[in-house]
Every structure is written in structure tokens, then in C-alpha cells.
Design a protein around this motif. Sequence first.
Motif, short mmCIF file in Angstrom:
data_model
loop_
_atom_site.label_atom_id
_atom_site.label_comp_id
_atom_site.label_asym_id
_atom_site.label_seq_id
_atom_site.Cartn_x
_atom_site.Cartn_y
_atom_site.Cartn_z
N VAL A 50 0.83 -1.21 0.00
CA VAL A 50 0.00 0.00 0.00
C VAL A 50 0.87 1.26 0.00
O VAL A 50 0.59 2.22 -0.72
N PHE A 51 1.94 1.24 0.80
CA PHE A 51 2.79 2.44 0.85
C PHE A 51 3.61 2.60 -0.42
O PHE A 51 4.10 3.70 -0.69
N SER A 52 3.78 1.54 -1.19
CA SER A 52 4.37 1.69 -2.51
C SER A 52 3.47 2.58 -3.37
O SER A 52 3.94 3.50 -4.06
N CYS A 88 8.45 -2.77 -3.97
CA CYS A 88 8.39 -1.63 -4.87
C CYS A 88 8.42 -2.08 -6.33
O CYS A 88 7.64 -1.62 -7.16
N VAL A 89 9.32 -3.03 -6.64
CA VAL A 89 9.45 -3.52 -8.01
C VAL A 89 8.22 -4.30 -8.42
O VAL A 89 7.62 -4.06 -9.49
N THR A 90 7.79 -5.26 -7.59
CA THR A 90 6.67 -6.12 -7.97
C THR A 90 5.36 -5.34 -8.02
O THR A 90 4.51 -5.60 -8.89
N ASP A 132 1.13 -3.20 -11.43
CA ASP A 132 0.30 -2.11 -11.93
C ASP A 132 0.43 -1.98 -13.44
O ASP A 132 -0.56 -1.80 -14.17
N LEU A 133 1.66 -2.09 -13.95
CA LEU A 133 1.89 -1.99 -15.39
C LEU A 133 1.27 -3.17 -16.14
O LEU A 133 0.73 -3.00 -17.24
N CYS A 134 1.35 -4.36 -15.55
CA CYS A 134 0.77 -5.54 -16.21
C CYS A 134 -0.73 -5.38 -16.40
O CYS A 134 -1.27 -5.69 -17.47
N PRO A 142 3.62 -13.29 -3.88
CA PRO A 142 4.63 -14.36 -3.91
C PRO A 142 5.99 -13.91 -3.42
O PRO A 142 6.69 -14.66 -2.72
N MET A 143 6.40 -12.68 -3.77
CA MET A 143 7.70 -12.18 -3.32
C MET A 143 7.74 -12.05 -1.81
O MET A 143 8.71 -12.44 -1.15
#
Length: 302
Positions: A177-179, A242-244, A249-251, A286-287
Motif C-alpha cells: 500500500v505504501f508503494s 516496490c518492483v513487484t 500495476d503496469l501488467c 509471492p515475493m
Amino acid sequence: MPDLPPALEGSRLHRRIQRALEVARRSKSPGRAGRNLPAAIGVGVGLGAAIILSLWWRPEAFLALVTVAIVIGMWEMVQAVRHGRVLVPVVPTMVGGVVMLQCAYAGGPRALTLSFTLTVVVVVVWRALLGIRDALRDVAGATLTLAYVPLLASFCIMLLAQPLGELRVITFIAVTVFSDIGGYAVGVLKGKHPMAPSISPKKSWEGFAGSLATCTAVGALCTSWLLAAPWWTGVLLGAGACVTATVGDLCESVIKRDLGIKDMGHVLPGHGGIMDRLDSLLLTAPMCWLVLTYLVPAGAAG
């Protein structure tokens, strides 16, 4: 603007009316990031309260809450892919998705793998009995729905089943959420360099930096305070989240653009559909399960 008498055209009163209408138009339009911010905040607070209350009450309540959300999310996916002429077999897909969540909670990774495999087999047989025309396309749509929604969500449920699972789930949700919060705030204030303009024009590298900063800080705080684990595990967790979360979101943006839709649904004012809120959570689950399972074992969390 309605027509005015010729005598008023270009007058001071005319200019004031134009400025007033422009202010009103801006106040009604979405913010720079494309959201109805007050509605989004209200819905977000309500969802957060429901999650915390269910976790505080008992794990089964949270499992039920997630199951409802995932059923709605699968339904949104089924309806969305119809825009691409993909007709997902609804009954085996929905039932199988619910079974996968229960198996993940009761039996862990092996039970989840088995239930996912059996669900795909049932979908194949079910669709074949309806005819072979476009069957492969429809089975592929069902498999995407199962893998994208209940399979990824099941990693959150497997976190719940671990010792101090409620705190592990809170940690997972907090960093994700904070991401979004960090990326949104910094992106709105400082965003100048688009990350993927053809996919999500409003997502910027400055927003990504804000997301990374908030994720790592919240991750370090949660792992050290809630789980009694080394702070560096939280930094690693936050960086991965942050990465996932960004990729998730992009996916979903790619899926929506390919299908020609703006939102996956309309059940959440200011957000869109359930899937528009789950996108970053699903890929992050999963991460977080990997990091919290193998770097924050039960003994450390206790």
C-alpha cells in the motif's frame, strides 16, 4: 458557456464568469493522477479497516474477506476478457478459484499446486464438452484468470497460515500500500520523466523513487517492530515490493489497454474495480511469501 448579449462580450463581467466556470470545471475533474482523490481515500480507509478488523478477530474472517474479494476479481476478469471474445467457463473457474484459496490455507504449497492443476484439467474437460470451436482460446482465458487472481492471492493466504500470520499479512499489505502512496504522492508533485508512457503515461521515475523510499522505510519498521526480525530484511522486502507492485500495476495496464477498457470494474468509487486495487498486491504476494518465509522464519517472528 451559454450565449451572452453582445454588449457583455469581452467585458469585465464576461471575463469573471469565464474564470468562475473554469474553476468549477477544474474542481469537478479528477486530480492530476486521474483519480477522484476524496472518494479514493474514503474507500481505502474503509478497506483498511475491514482488513484490520478481520485479522484482529480471527484468521478465518480474513480468509472469508479475501475469498469474497477474489470471487469479485475473477468475475471482473471474466467480464473483461469478453471484450477480446474470450468466453471463460465461469462455473469451474470460479469454483476452482475458491477451492484453491482454501487448499492454500489448509495444505500449503503442495495443496495449492494440486488444486490449481486439477482446476485447469476440469476447465479443459468442461469446455471440450461444449464443443471444440475456439476451445483453446477460452481455456487460455480461464487459465490466465486462475493464475492471475486466485493463484497469486493464495500466497497471501499461505502467509496467514504461518505462525503470527496476521502480522505477516499486515507487513505484506503495508509495504504494498505504501508503494502506491509514495509513488502517487511524489509522482503528482515531482513526476516529470515517464516510466512507460505507452502503457501508463502518469507513472514516472520520480514516483518510482518515492515508492522505493516509502516501501523500504515501512518494510524495515514492520519487520523489526512486528516480527522481531533484522531491519535489513524489511529493506529487502520493501525494495522487492516496490518492483513487484510497479510491475503488477503496469501488467494490468497492459491488459486493460489490450482489451480497450479503462477500469476492470466500478464497485469501488475512486478506484474502479476490485482488480484495479489488487493488481499490485497480487504480484507482490509471492515475493513477500518468499522473503518472510525464508528470511523471517517462525522462530524469529516469535
